[in-house]
Design a protein around this motif. Structure first.
Motif, PDB file in Angstrom:
ATOM      1  N   ASN A  21     -12.064 -19.477 -11.220  1.00 54.68           N
ATOM      2  CA  ASN A  21     -11.359 -18.967 -10.820  1.00 54.68           C
ATOM      3  C   ASN A  21     -10.728 -19.068  -9.081  1.00 54.68           C
ATOM      4  OD1 ASN A  21     -10.556 -17.341 -13.669  1.00 54.68           O
ATOM      5  ND2 ASN A  21     -11.851 -15.965 -12.360  1.00 54.68           N
ATOM      6  N   ALA A  22      -9.273 -20.304  -9.714  1.00 51.11           N
ATOM      7  CA  ALA A  22      -8.576 -20.341  -8.165  1.00 51.11           C
ATOM      8  C   ALA A  22      -6.535 -20.032  -8.226  1.00 51.11           C
ATOM      9  CB  ALA A  22      -9.185 -21.510  -7.151  1.00 51.11           C
ATOM     10  N   LEU A  23      -6.578 -19.808  -6.567  1.00 58.36           N
ATOM     11  CA  LEU A  23      -5.037 -19.476  -6.687  1.00 58.36           C
ATOM     12  C   LEU A  23      -4.849 -21.016  -5.910  1.00 58.36           C
ATOM     13  CD1 LEU A  23      -3.429 -17.336  -7.446  1.00 58.36           C
ATOM     14  CD2 LEU A  23      -3.658 -16.263  -5.381  1.00 58.36           C
ATOM     15  N   LEU A  24      -3.475 -21.245  -6.292  1.00 59.38           N
ATOM     16  CA  LEU A  24      -2.670 -22.024  -5.784  1.00 59.38           C
ATOM     17  C   LEU A  24      -1.594 -21.473  -4.966  1.00 59.38           C
ATOM     18  CD1 LEU A  24      -2.845 -24.914  -8.617  1.00 59.38           C
ATOM     19  CD2 LEU A  24      -4.443 -24.520  -7.085  1.00 59.38           C
ATOM     20  N   PRO A  25      -1.226 -21.951  -4.380  1.00 54.43           N
ATOM     21  CA  PRO A  25      -0.140 -21.383  -2.986  1.00 54.43           C
ATOM     22  C   PRO A  25       0.937 -20.960  -3.812  1.00 54.43           C
ATOM     23  CG  PRO A  25      -1.029 -23.635  -2.652  1.00 54.43           C
ATOM     24  CD  PRO A  25      -1.058 -23.628  -3.458  1.00 54.43           C
ATOM     25  N   ASP A  26       1.230 -22.001  -4.934  1.00 54.01           N
ATOM     26  CA  ASP A  26       2.379 -21.356  -5.714  1.00 54.01           C
ATOM     27  C   ASP A  26       2.449 -20.062  -6.596  1.00 54.01           C
ATOM     28  OD1 ASP A  26       1.593 -22.840  -8.130  1.00 54.01           O
ATOM     29  OD2 ASP A  26       3.021 -23.802  -8.482  1.00 54.01           O
ATOM     30  N   THR A  40      -6.116 -30.601  -2.820  1.00 50.67           N
ATOM     31  CA  THR A  40      -7.792 -30.877  -3.573  1.00 50.67           C
ATOM     32  C   THR A  40      -8.351 -29.736  -4.650  1.00 50.67           C
ATOM     33  OG1 THR A  40      -9.407 -31.487  -2.034  1.00 50.67           O
ATOM     34  CG2 THR A  40      -7.673 -32.930  -2.140  1.00 50.67           C
ATOM     35  N   LEU A  41      -8.731 -29.657  -5.043  1.00 55.86           N
ATOM     36  CA  LEU A  41      -9.718 -28.329  -5.643  1.00 55.86           C
ATOM     37  C   LEU A  41     -10.768 -28.932  -6.185  1.00 55.86           C
ATOM     38  CD1 LEU A  41      -7.177 -28.156  -9.135  1.00 55.86           C
ATOM     39  CD2 LEU A  41      -7.551 -26.535  -7.164  1.00 55.86           C
ATOM     40  N   ALA A  89     -17.911 -22.867 -12.005  1.00 55.99           N
ATOM     41  CA  ALA A  89     -16.942 -22.306 -10.323  1.00 55.99           C
ATOM     42  C   ALA A  89     -15.747 -23.919  -9.593  1.00 55.99           C
ATOM     43  CB  ALA A  89     -18.186 -22.097  -8.850  1.00 55.99           C
ATOM     44  N   ILE A  90     -14.768 -22.953  -8.903  1.00 55.48           N
ATOM     45  CA  ILE A  90     -13.518 -23.871  -7.771  1.00 55.48           C
ATOM     46  C   ILE A  90     -13.035 -23.039  -6.937  1.00 55.48           C
ATOM     47  CG2 ILE A  90     -12.054 -22.565  -9.704  1.00 55.48           C
ATOM     48  CD1 ILE A  90     -11.023 -25.424  -9.862  1.00 55.48           C
TER      49      ILE A  90
END
Length: 314
Positions: free
Chosen positions: A96-101, A148-149, A140-141
């Protein structure tokens, strides 16, 4: 070298009771002693997962998000002890990852893709193929610089029916990828035997990637370091650390540039040169870790059935 007992578990609100002394932490460098109390308690936050993994701290919502891979759900823990399910069922989401929005980005081992979601909504595939071949099983991310991701693509999710769906790989490599969210370009950055966890140094000039092929009978039990150059180009691949017990399944990098990595018997703390500063034995095998909470001083640790944490001095 100093040894001491960590102490007993503390029960936080909403968490079940447990007790018993823990094995002692090991301090190999005075710098670590300034961060860890010898009597630091291990906080039990939640139990009842089947394969907890891939925690990420959501600063805006003041919560921890993590996956229960085998039970096919994504969950959230709040400081008041409340835990709720964000996505159920999932396509065997791991990373899981979290974007700024606030958008969540996931590694789906079942659909073999990178997907996006908002709370309570269905995940939507974002990246499914590379040069015409379906991805193996993204694991994994993380977010990188310049919109970028970065993610890893081993075969674990198509190797085990417990963590995905068994299938033959369509790609002849297991790789680290860089995805440009502005242009949609997907670039293969490096190949490893079975790339797993990954994290940047605080200055984004070093990328750490674990190779955990030992999970499925291979030789990989290493963390590799890469220099990150212009446009994210990776050079200078070098061995950074090898674990004796199990594999470096997950890792997190703190503001000092120290690498905190999980292994079968606990957490190992490494400085930026790869030297071991110490270790924290745990009663359960951890799968991953991340920093969060006030001033990012809490180390959240996922284990198969439990979510635990350590509060650091700094």
């Amino acid at each position: 070298m100093k040894n001491a007992l960590i102490g007993t578990f503390l029960r936080l609100p909403g968490a079940p009771e447990t007790s018993g002394p823990l094995p002692g932490i090991r301090i190999d460098d005075p710098a670590l002693a300034a961060v860890l109390d010898f009597d630091i308690p291990l906080l039990l936050l939640h139990e009842g997962t089947t394969l907890g993994d891939s925690p990420v701290w959501d600063q805006d919502r003041n919560r921890l998000i993590w996956s229960d891979v085998i039970s096919r759900r994504v969950m959230a823990w709040h400081p008041d002890g409340h835990v709720h399910t964000i996505i159920d069922p999932t396509w065997f989401i791991n990373g899981n990852a979290l974007l700024p929005d606030g958008t969540l980005v996931h590694c789906e081992q079942g659909r073999r893709c990178i997907s996006l979601s908002q709370d309570g909504q269905e995940t939507l595939p974002l990246i499914t193929h590379y040069q015409g071949g379906r991805l193996n099983a993204p694991n994994a991310i993380i977010t990188g610089p310049n919109h970028t991701l970065w993610f890893t693509d081993p075969i674990f999710g198509i190797h085990s029916a417990r963590e995905g769906y068994i299938a033959a790989p369509e790609l002849p490599h297991r790789s680290v990828y860089r995805y440009d969210r502005k242009t949609g370009d997907l670039t293969r950055m490096a190949d490893l035997d079975q790339p797993d966890a990954l994290a940047f140094s605080p200055d984004r000039k070093t990328l750490y990637v674990t190779d955990t092929s030992r999970k499925i009978g291979g030789p990989g039990c290493h963390i590799h370091a890469f220099d990150v150059g212009r446009h994210g180009k990776l050079t200078g691949k070098r061995p950074f650390h090898s674990t004796e017990n199990g594999v470096p399944d997950g890792l997190a990098v703190d503001h000092r540039g120290w690498v905190w990595t999980t292994a079968d018997n606990g957490i190992y703390v490494l400085d930026a040169s790869g030297c071991t500063l110490g270790s924290i034995p745990l009663p359960w095998s951890p799968t991953n870790c991340t920093f969060g909470g006030p001033e990012s001083r809490r180390l959240f640790i996922t284990c198969r059935e439990k979510l635990v944490a350590l509060d650091l001095r700094d």
